[in-house]
Structures are given as C-alpha cells and as structure tokens.
Design an enzyme around this catalytic site. Structure first.
Site, PDB file in Angstrom:
ATOM      1  N   ASP A 391       0.856  -1.188   0.000  1.00 28.83           N
ATOM      2  CA  ASP A 391       0.000   0.000   0.000  1.00 28.83           C
ATOM      3  C   ASP A 391       0.897   1.245   0.000  1.00 28.83           C
ATOM      4  O   ASP A 391       2.107   1.151   0.199  1.00 28.83           O
ATOM      5  CB  ASP A 391      -0.867  -0.045   1.275  1.00 28.83           C
ATOM      6  CG  ASP A 391      -1.928   1.057   1.310  1.00 28.83           C
ATOM      7  OD1 ASP A 391      -2.296   1.582   0.253  1.00 28.83           O
ATOM      8  OD2 ASP A 391      -2.388   1.382   2.430  1.00 28.83           O
ATOM      9  N   GLU A 394       2.645   4.950  -3.990  1.00 29.92           N
ATOM     10  CA  GLU A 394       2.606   5.883  -5.153  1.00 29.92           C
ATOM     11  C   GLU A 394       3.928   6.637  -5.307  1.00 29.92           C
ATOM     12  O   GLU A 394       4.259   6.949  -6.453  1.00 29.92           O
ATOM     13  CB  GLU A 394       1.433   6.848  -4.990  1.00 29.92           C
ATOM     14  CG  GLU A 394       0.071   6.177  -5.140  1.00 29.92           C
ATOM     15  CD  GLU A 394      -0.300   5.261  -3.969  1.00 29.92           C
ATOM     16  OE1 GLU A 394       0.153   5.561  -2.845  1.00 29.92           O
ATOM     17  OE2 GLU A 394      -0.988   4.259  -4.177  1.00 29.92           O
ATOM     18  N   ASP A 465      -8.992   3.092  -2.548  1.00 24.09           N
ATOM     19  CA  ASP A 465     -10.053   3.509  -1.637  1.00 24.09           C
ATOM     20  C   ASP A 465     -11.298   3.975  -2.362  1.00 24.09           C
ATOM     21  O   ASP A 465     -11.505   5.169  -2.576  1.00 24.09           O
ATOM     22  CB  ASP A 465      -9.548   4.623  -0.721  1.00 24.09           C
ATOM     23  CG  ASP A 465      -8.411   4.131   0.144  1.00 24.09           C
ATOM     24  OD1 ASP A 465      -8.134   2.914   0.140  1.00 24.09           O
ATOM     25  OD2 ASP A 465      -7.789   4.964   0.830  1.00 24.09           O
TER      26      ASP A 465
HETATM   27  O1  MIG Z   1      -3.907   6.103   4.515  1.00 22.84           O
HETATM   28  O2  MIG Z   1      -3.523   0.891   5.687  1.00 22.84           O
HETATM   29  O3  MIG Z   1      -5.898   1.972   0.368  1.00 22.84           O
HETATM   30  O4  MIG Z   1      -6.801  -0.226   1.827  1.00 22.84           O
HETATM   31  O5  MIG Z   1      -6.790   0.010   4.632  1.00 22.84           O
HETATM   32  C1  MIG Z   1      -4.689   4.948   4.463  1.00 22.84           C
HETATM   33  C2  MIG Z   1      -4.700   1.612   5.860  1.00 22.84           C
HETATM   34  C3  MIG Z   1      -3.780   3.782   4.241  1.00 22.84           C
HETATM   35  C4  MIG Z   1      -4.995   2.938   2.344  1.00 22.84           C
HETATM   36  C5  MIG Z   1      -5.402   1.679   1.639  1.00 22.84           C
HETATM   37  C6  MIG Z   1      -6.408   0.953   2.476  1.00 22.84           C
HETATM   38  C7  MIG Z   1      -5.816   0.640   3.826  1.00 22.84           C
HETATM   39  C8  MIG Z   1      -5.348   1.925   4.514  1.00 22.84           C
HETATM   40  N1  MIG Z   1      -4.417   2.637   3.644  1.00 22.84           N
END
Ligand code: MIG
Length: 750
Positions: A391, A394, A465
């Site tokens: 996650d 980016e 998200d």
């Molecule tokens: O700033 O890890 O897209 O699936 O649950 C949020 C917490 C960070 C974004 C991800 C989401 C995840 C969440 N993350």
C-alpha cells in the site's frame, strides 16, 4: 530504422511499430523488460522529399510527411491513425486571480495543465470509442475525457469527474476502436503524462509527458483481443497464481489482535461461508514499522498463522514502503548504513511523514535495494505469512508530495523522483515478488495499489479507496474491465466499499457484482461499520454465502482463464465488446461483463432495483438460474430480487465446476464436474427433457502452488461431450505431467 533526424521506427512485428525519438534510445524501459524482438521488417517504399516517404511492413504502411507527421494505414489502404496537424483548440486559461478565488471557495481546479516536453496528436474520426488507461474512473469509453498519469493517493469519491484525473496507477496504454478498425498505443514514458482523449477538441486526441522522449508503440490487429495480446507481448503477462489466492478474502483496517482475527476466522466456519485469507492492515505492526509485529496485540504471528491454517485460512500482511526513521530499528539502520534510501538534492536522506511518523523511502530503482527488501519478506514468510499487500506506494506522503528532485541513485544511474514516481509501486511489487519467489518458492501473492505497465508480471491490484456508494459499485465494472484491457487481469475492488458505511443491500449487490473477480476481497476502513458477511443478519449472510459459493464452484473455470491469460494476455473479466466487436450495442456497455467467453454477468447496481434491463448479444443464452433459453441480440428485462445476480451462459458451452468447499486445497480436489449448457431440447422421454448437441472444453490442472508446472508438471485435458449419447463424455489428454489426477470426472446437462 532511422526515418529522419527526429524519429526512428522499428517493426517489433509486422503489426507492432516502435516509434521513438533518438533520445529514447538510451532510456531503459521499466515495462518492456524482456528486451524487444525486432521480428518484423520495415522497408522504405518510396522517397518523398527529404524527410518524408512511404514505409511498410507486411501489414502496415506508414506515410511520412516532410514535417515529420505520420499517417498509418493497413495494407488494404485503410487509414488507421492519422497525425493531427491542424490548429489546436486550447481553451483560455484562468488568470491567477480567478484561480485564487476559485480555490478560496474550495473548488478543485486544474493547476496541472501540463508542461509537456512533447505532445503527440492524432486525429479522431468521430465514430470511435477508446478503452484502457488502467484504473481511471468513469466509464468504459474514455473518449471526451482527459487523464493524467501520476500515481496518486486520492481517496475522495471518484466518478467520471474530470477533477480526479489521476489515480493510483499509471498504465499509459489505450485502445481505439472504430467500425472498420482497431489499434492500440502504448506510451512507454514514466514521467507525469497526459492523455487528452478528445477533451480539448473532438477533432483529435493527444498525449504527452513532462519529461523523457516520445517513445511509443502502435499496435494493430483485427480485434481488441489482438491488441491486448500485442500489448502484453511487450509488457508481459500475469503468471499463474496460487489457486487459493482466487478464493474469498476478508479484510478490515484493522483487525486489532490475534484473538480478533481468530474470531473472524471462526465466524466464517460457523456461518459456513468459504474464505481463504484474512488480511492484517497496518495496525498489526509495532508503531507502523514494516516487517515487525506489535508484541501485545500479535505476540506470536507464527502461532496465529498455524491456527488459521488449520481452518484453511491464510494470513496476508500489509507492507508500506515508508520506513520509520528511528535509530535502533534494524530495517532503518541497515538501510542507512548501505545508502538504500532516496536522497534529497543536498545528498541527505530524504524524509517525509507517513504512518510511522518521520519516514524514509527505499530506493527501489536499485537492484541491491530490491534484493534487500525482497530478503526482508523472509521475516514474514517464516511466520507463515502467505501474501504481501503493498500500500501507499505511489509513494503517498502526509507532509506534502515528494519533490520532483528527490534523488533515486539506482545502481549508479541517478534518476529524479519526477522520472521514477510512476514506477515506484511497480518496482516495490517487483522486489516483493522476486523476494517471495526466491525465499518462499511458491507462486508469490502480491497485491499492489500503485503500478505501471508491466506490473502484471509481479502483482495483483486492487482499485484502492473506493467508498460504499452505489456510484462506486457501478464504476467498479468499467474500472475492472479497463484494467483488464490494460494488461492487468488480476484485479478487484474493495467489496462493500472501503470508505463510509455500507448498507445491507449494497453489500449484497457488491458481492454479486464481484462474484467472478480474480481478486475477491471484502475490505473496509477504520471508523466504518463492520462489513463481514454476517454483520447484517441471516438474509445478507445467506446472499454472501450464495455468491461466494458460486465463485468457488466455478474456480476451475477461473483458473483455466488464468492459464489462458498466460498465453494470450486476455483478461478474466471482459467487456462484451471483446467478444462481440461488430455489435455496436456492446461498445459502451458499462454494467455487464463477460467472464471468459462463456459467461455473461449483468449485476444489479442500482439501489432499490428489483429488475434490470440486460443486453444479450447474438446467439442463444441460458439463464443460469431458471434454465430458460433466450435468443440474443436484444434487450430483455430480468427480474432480480436481492439474491439474484442475472447470469447467462452462452448456449453450447461447457463450464468446469468443483464441489462445495470452505477453502481451496488443490490437493483435496478429486471431482471435476462439467456442466454442459445445450441450446436445444431434443424432446421429452419418460417425463425427462432430453437435450441434443455436443461441446468441447480444454482444461488445465496443476498443483496450484509452486512452479513445478514450468517443468511440465501439469495436465491439459480436452473434454468432448455429446448430450445424446450414452456415456457421452470423452476425455483426452493433450499434456500429461501432473501425477494427481481427478478421481471423478462427471458431465451434467444443465
Ligand atoms: O492512509 O492501511 O488503500 O486499503 O486500509 C490509508 C490503511 C492507508 C490505504 C489503503 C487501504 C488501507 C489503509 N491505507
């Protein structure tokens, strides 16, 4: 072949042209990794002025103008793609004062009009539709919209709104379909890039980037499938997954303790709902330090994963790139000692803020760093972790975006953030994949949020998200279909919606709409209502069970499609237009999809609806629920109570199915059922319908776990079934290399 001082063209094949400027020669591609074959032959046919001339391969003809513009024809003289050389229709921009006013009132405005170092501009003819471009929101058809490729963590509601033109992923590839032709263009450029697909003007579309060189591929073919196969011949295909990864997965941000995770697992078994994995979101870590676990909440991950394994459930953990800046934290210390983190322009280690607070960012452009990171995955696999969810890659950051000039030193090849931003997630996924492959030996299961063209070789993706909104359920269909057409077949959305609170009805319709998704995961955010299948009472639990069971039933079909995809690049979930390209009615069908070529799903995605209109293309379709035979090339109205997802099987198909299971254990699957859906009734005898017709189906089987299939350990069956014959099933083996065969293979007529 050098065409003029600016442009070279190589014929990768007779149908794939690589068009690039001289500067691009030194650039190394992050997407086309296998090295380019140059198998086609490009010949100059005539000269026309100094720079112009006509060039041709066996399939294509390129007419160069003396100003460098080029028009591409097929060898029948049909114009496929013409350069646009007329006036541009750039709209008057706002003054700085107007912008400020707009901002003050809270309007999102385009600050990023794009300072491109090059732009390529091609004609629109008016009758085309445009597909692809990865995970961009909105509809199947991208024409008339403009998009930006700059991997962005933007969780705001995203529909077809022009404001949200950048998403998590950058897949700079699109397909143009017209009545008489189809082609694709892949711009292999990692800088911030723009794809204006007729937004500026209906006369043309353009693409360009803020750095690098024009370096793109023109892919011709007869069908959309040809274009996808061509594109994935360049950028690669998703390898076969471990079979269990196709199963249902449950997640939440976050299950807070080992006990809670066990409780969730037990509930799946108590409610008899199949489940193959539970995900640990960020709170399992010790202060968000990657590759650690919180000693109070998760004192013994190995024990937890063993207990789950006994229930047939695997544990998957999230790993973010942002590494906590903390002396004494070994991952940080080791990275600092070896210079593994990205640097500020002054040479110091670059830092920003993410979940762990102050954090630093591994430089995944370096193979050394990727190997190191890949090695760290051992800490997880040793504890029984079976998949890694990447996650925030980016990369996302809380204290403003990473500046363009952050330095990624690579292995001696210095690059700036602006060049590698869009491949950061790709390289992280690659590091994770390679590490898992080396240290675990099973087919790596990686999920990534950010990616670039070619990431399909390393990872599955989810769309990030979304929210528990009907609009987002609607959008999930074109979004997954466009990802599939962009070479990214192993994809899914957060079922039930991530942000905001789901409703019982929405959760039901979402599991129905996703029931064939290759990545099949329910996930929701902190501070939202619990969203596991049983949280809304027995009816909702039963509907979840019904569709999760359906997914497991057709697992062998999904797995066969994965296998087919490794050969052709064709996605699992496909827009109708992929199989019915001549039928204009399918071109913008946003709320139906095909699963392979045999199943058509038309989920209900409207709140309150108890019926919907379904378009069935030509041929005869079997209503999966009622058995009714319906002749297509028309719209029908299908009643669909809350527990009905309209599904249609193309008559004449065989679909392979498994019996009921709670989780996927390929070594325990002994029975294969072949469901035959004939078109015609031959009559009735003794009160029983008799059907006629015959069908053929190819089926792939292996151990579903490791890479033994690469050494030939797989079976390829051909089944032929004749409905009118006694013992009408014939089984042939095209390839026989896997020892565990089915004990029973049965054919049933549906
Ligand atoms: O700033 O890890 O897209 O699936 O649950 C949020 C917490 C960070 C974004 C991800 C989401 C995840 C969440 N993350």
């Amino acid at each position: 072949m050098e065409i003029n001082k600016n442009i070279s063209i190589d014929a990768v094949t007779d149908k794939i042209l690589h068009i690039y400027s001289k500067g691009a020669v030194q650039a190394e591609s992050f997407a086309v990794e296998a090295g380019l074959p140059v198998e086609g032959t490009l010949q100059k046919i005539t000269a026309e002025g100094e720079d112009g001339g006509i060039y041709a391969t066996k399939s294509l003809e390129i007419r160069m103008h003396s100003d460098g513009a080029m028009d591409i024809y097929d060898r029948d003289g049909r114009l496929l793609c013409a350069e646009y050389t007329g006036e541009r229709a750039v709209q008057q921009d706002l003054t700085e004062e107007e912008r400020e006013q707009m901002r003050q009132e809270g309007h999102a405005i385009y600050d990023d009009v794009g300072n491109c170092s090059f732009q390529v501009c091609k004609c629109l003819t008016g009758d085309e539709v445009i597909y692809g471009l990865g995970d961009k929101t909105g509809f199947l058809n991208k024409k008339g919209y403009d998009y930006m490729m700059w991997n962005s963590d933007n969780p705001d509601p995203q529909v077809e709104n022009q404001t949200f033109r950048a998403m998590y992923k950058s897949i700079p590839f699109f397909i143009v379909l017209r009545e008489e032709c189809v082609y694709g263009i892949f711009l292999d450029n990692t800088y911030r890039s723009y794809f204006d697909m007729g937004f500026e003007s209906g006369e043309y579309y353009w693409f360009g980037a803020e750095g690098g060189w024009p370096d793109y591929y023109f892919i011709a073919g007869d069908t959309i499938a040809d274009i996808i196969t061509g594109y994935t011949s360049l950028t690669g295909r998703a390898p076969l997954p471990q079979m269990w990864t196709l199963g249902y997965q449950q997640s939440r941000w976050s299950y807070g303790s080992a006990e809670e995770v066990l409780e969730i697992a037990k509930n799946f078994r108590k409610y008899g709902i199949p489940c193959d994995a539970i995900h640990l979101d960020i709170d399992y870590m010790d202060h968000f330090k990657v590759f650690t676990a919180d000693s109070k909440a998760f004192p013994d991950i190995k024990k937890l994963s063993d207990e789950l394994a006994a229930m047939g459930i695997k544990l998957v953990t999230i790993i973010d790139p942002g590494t906590k800046l903390e002396k004494g934290y070994d991952v940080y210390d080791e990275g600092i000692r070896n210079g593994y983190f990205a640097k500020d322009k002054d040479g110091s280690v670059y830092q920003n803020v993410v979940w762990p607070g102050d954090a630093v960012f591994p430089d995944f452009t370096s193979k050394k760093v990727r190997d190191w990171w890949g090695g760290l995955t051992k800490r997880l696999t040793e504890k029984g972790i079976r998949g890694i969810w990447n996650d925030m890659n980016e990369p996302a950051s809380f204290d403003g975006p990473l500046p363009d000039d952050v330095v990624f030193g690579g292995d001696g090849k210095k690059r700036f953030h602006k060049e590698v931003h869009n491949v950061y997630g790709h390289l992280m996924a690659k590091a994770t994949y390679d590490g898992l492959r080396e240290h675990d030996g099973r087919r790596p299961f990686v999920i990534t949020r950010a990616c670039y063209s070619g990431s399909q070789k390393y990872s599955t993706v989810w769309t990030g998200d979304n929210q528990s909104l009907w609009a987002h359920l609607q959008m999930s269909i074109p979004q997954l279909l466009n990802l599939g057409m962009s070479g990214m077949p192993m994809a899914g959305t957060d079922i039930g919606g991530f942000g905001s609170n789901t409703t019982p009805e929405l959760l039901c319709r979402w599991i129905e709409a996703s029931c064939f998704a290759p990545l099949f995961r329910n996930h929701t955010a902190k501070y939202t209502k619990k969203q596991e299948p049983w949280q809304f009472g027995e009816e909702v639990a039963a509907i979840n069970r019904k569709y999760i069971e359906l997914h497991y039933k057709f697992l062998p079909y999904l797995y066969d499609l994965c296998y087919e995809q490794t050969k052709t690049g064709l996605p699992i979930l496909r827009p109708l237009v992929m199989h019915y390209q001549r039928d204009r009615e399918t071109w913008e069908c946003n709320d139906e999809y095909m699963v392979g070529s045999k199943v058509l799903a038309a989920p209900v995605v409207q709140q309150g609806a108890a019926a919907r209109m379904v378009y069935l293309p030509e041929g005869v379709w079997v209503d999966y629920w009622t058995g009714e035979r319906i002749t297509g090339k028309r719209y029908i109205v299908k009643e669909a109570a809350l527990d009905v997802c309209p599904l249609y099987i193309k008559a004449g198909s065989i679909l392979p199915a498994y019996g009921k299971m709670q989780s996927i254990e390929p070594e325990n699957i002994d029975t294969l059922i072949l469901e035959y859906y004939p078109e015609k009734k031959a009559g009735r005898a003794g009160g029983v319908s008799r059907w006629e017709g015959s069908s053929r189906y190819e089926h792939y089987q292996d151990n579903g776990v490791d890479f033994a299939y690469e050494d030939g350990e797989y079976n390829l069956y051909v089944f032929t079934f004749h409905a009118m014959r006694k013992n009408g099933l014939q089984v042939q083996m095209l390839h026989e290399g896997y020892g565990r065969k089915y004990k029973n293979i049965k054919a049933v007529v549906r």
